[in-house]
Design a protein around this motif. Sequence first.
Motif, short mmCIF file in Angstrom:
data_model
loop_
_atom_site.label_atom_id
_atom_site.label_comp_id
_atom_site.label_asym_id
_atom_site.label_seq_id
_atom_site.Cartn_x
_atom_site.Cartn_y
_atom_site.Cartn_z
N UNK A 109 0.81 -1.20 0.00
CA UNK A 109 0.00 0.00 0.00
C UNK A 109 0.86 1.26 0.00
N UNK A 199 -9.46 6.00 -13.69
CA UNK A 199 -8.71 7.23 -13.43
C UNK A 199 -7.21 6.96 -13.49
N UNK A 243 -14.09 10.37 -19.50
CA UNK A 243 -13.56 9.78 -18.26
C UNK A 243 -14.48 10.13 -17.09
N UNK A 244 -14.82 11.43 -16.96
CA UNK A 244 -15.64 11.86 -15.84
C UNK A 244 -16.97 11.10 -15.81
N UNK A 247 -16.43 7.35 -14.81
CA UNK A 247 -16.08 7.20 -13.40
C UNK A 247 -17.27 7.56 -12.52
N UNK A 248 -17.95 8.65 -12.89
CA UNK A 248 -19.15 9.06 -12.15
C UNK A 248 -20.19 7.94 -12.17
N UNK A 251 -19.15 5.08 -9.89
CA UNK A 251 -19.26 5.45 -8.47
C UNK A 251 -20.71 5.46 -8.02
N UNK A 252 -21.58 6.05 -8.86
CA UNK A 252 -23.01 6.07 -8.50
C UNK A 252 -23.55 4.65 -8.44
N UNK A 255 -22.27 3.06 -5.17
CA UNK A 255 -23.01 3.58 -4.01
C UNK A 255 -24.42 3.02 -3.97
N UNK A 267 -29.46 3.20 6.13
CA UNK A 267 -30.10 3.86 7.25
C UNK A 267 -29.11 4.74 7.99
N UNK A 268 -27.85 4.28 8.06
CA UNK A 268 -26.87 5.03 8.82
C UNK A 268 -26.32 6.22 8.07
N UNK A 269 -26.07 6.04 6.77
CA UNK A 269 -25.27 7.04 6.07
C UNK A 269 -26.07 7.93 5.12
N UNK A 270 -27.20 7.45 4.66
CA UNK A 270 -27.89 8.22 3.61
C UNK A 270 -28.41 9.55 4.13
#
Lengths: 270, 312
Positions: A109, A199, A243-244, A247-248, A251-252, A255, A267-270
Amino acid sequence: MRAGLILGAVLTALAIAAALLSFVWTPFDVTGVSIADKLRPPSAAHPFGTDHFGRDILSMVMVGARTSLAVALLAVGIGMGAGVPLGLLAAARGGWVDEVVMRGNDLVFAFPSLVIAILITAAFGPSAVNAILAIGIFNIPVFARVTRAVALPIWTLDYVRAAQVAGKGRARISAEHILPNIASLLIVQGTIQFSLGILAEAGLSYVGLGAQPPTPSWGRMLAEAQTMVTLAPHVAIVPGVAIVLTVLGLNLLGDGLRDALDPRLKARLA
Amino acid sequence: MRPLIRRLISLAVSLLVASAVIFAVVDLVPGDPASFVLGTGARPDTVAALREQMGLDLPWPVRYARWLGGVVTGDLGTSLAYKTPVADMIADRVLVSLPLALMALVLAVAVAFPAGMYAASRRGRAGDVAVMGGTQLGIALPNFWFAMLLVLVFAVRLRWLPAGGFPGWGHPLAALKALMLPAIALALPQAAILARVLRSALIETLEQDYIRSARAKGLSRGQALRRHALRNALIPVLTILGMQFSFLLAGAIIIENVFYLPGLGRLIFQAISQRDLVVVQSAVLVLVAAVILVTFLVDLAYAAVDPRLRGR
């Protein structure tokens, strides 16, 4: 957010479709050089304009999608192929095995994928394979870490105890009970690493450590566009937007999948 | 064993193994540096003499030990291409790369903290959705492409800042201006990630009982967030911040190429194309050692932020 998941899936599908379509059809031949048509702004014939060799940018972006997607996908494959078994092993054995695997992870890493790429390039010269290896190696500790972190708590659950009592070995339990339980999280992580890989590939090709001419790639298109950006901004803008959006989209998608697969997180993060 | 001593030993081992890996890879490089320097027309005995002078005839454990000894004493050998001490070259370049990475880090924090705190306090409302949408875009942005767009707007069209090059620290104001666009290009994608992490961490802590108590005793939402939640949300933020610093150092390699900055990254690229492996080896080690060192410092910082982690 349902809308995010759908938008992500659509953008991702679009990028994959463009790459696949480019095998059988592109608006223009990407090897066709036509200096008379160089640096044309977007028009009806060339919706994204032409580059400094008069090549159709839409066609270039479509063919470039192949390189970006293939490199990133194979790099995820390397990361998963090596990282997941390592993470499972660390979680199953604990003790010094765990310690060795995790310290090894920390070490890898510490080498950002760009540095790995530089080292591989110094040794073997630049190529798309280097980019795959460099990004793939960087992915290994990511997957090992995630796998170990989610596998550890499962080892304390009753049904795993029961399997142990029934005489199943650690390797078999890892494969039959742990892996199916963490698969959804690995898919989510895979999507994220896929987007990071795109990326990274763009960055590596941009500095000349990735795909070599004449293979079109989004990063190389940007590198070539850099000197012409003031004359013809579209040459630099189109591959960047490609690219954008890709990648977008990934990612969507990642998620959205995470929320869909794990309602507790939502429930926790949204 | 005392925890700090254990960590220091593990730091030393990491650095040692990293140096061995770098040495091994660079040693694998096909082709003889001596013949590369002298060209194809060189006589075999001249090549042999240079090999001896460069120490290439020695077995690898001796060469590794020599290099490592040099790293400790600050004598990294002489660049084949520039005939200058490698240590001096690296020191010069670090003076560009390090300030660049630090500027980017400060910028990223300066953008991410207000954005993340705002989004967390507006959770689920329009402001939150807007900030989160913006961060999605920021994460998807390749920093070198963003850099090109910045040059197009702020250097070419508006002429506010230089498009590239570095005047040296002899002109501090011009030097800072030269690093401005590169730092923004590096910082924005990182700020987006940081803002998202901060928002999640804040939202999680805001649901804790002690926040409810703080609110019950009369603090407003904003006060509870700033006085109580922020400090407790700092652990995940620190983790990301530590990782980001290494991404910033690595990202700087690419950004330096966009802006023609004489940093460590450009040095590595020039050295590779000139087969100047003495330089590659040590420059890469500096970069990797910096990453390892930052990770180590972040670990120490955990203990400072969270007393529960002290002594572990």
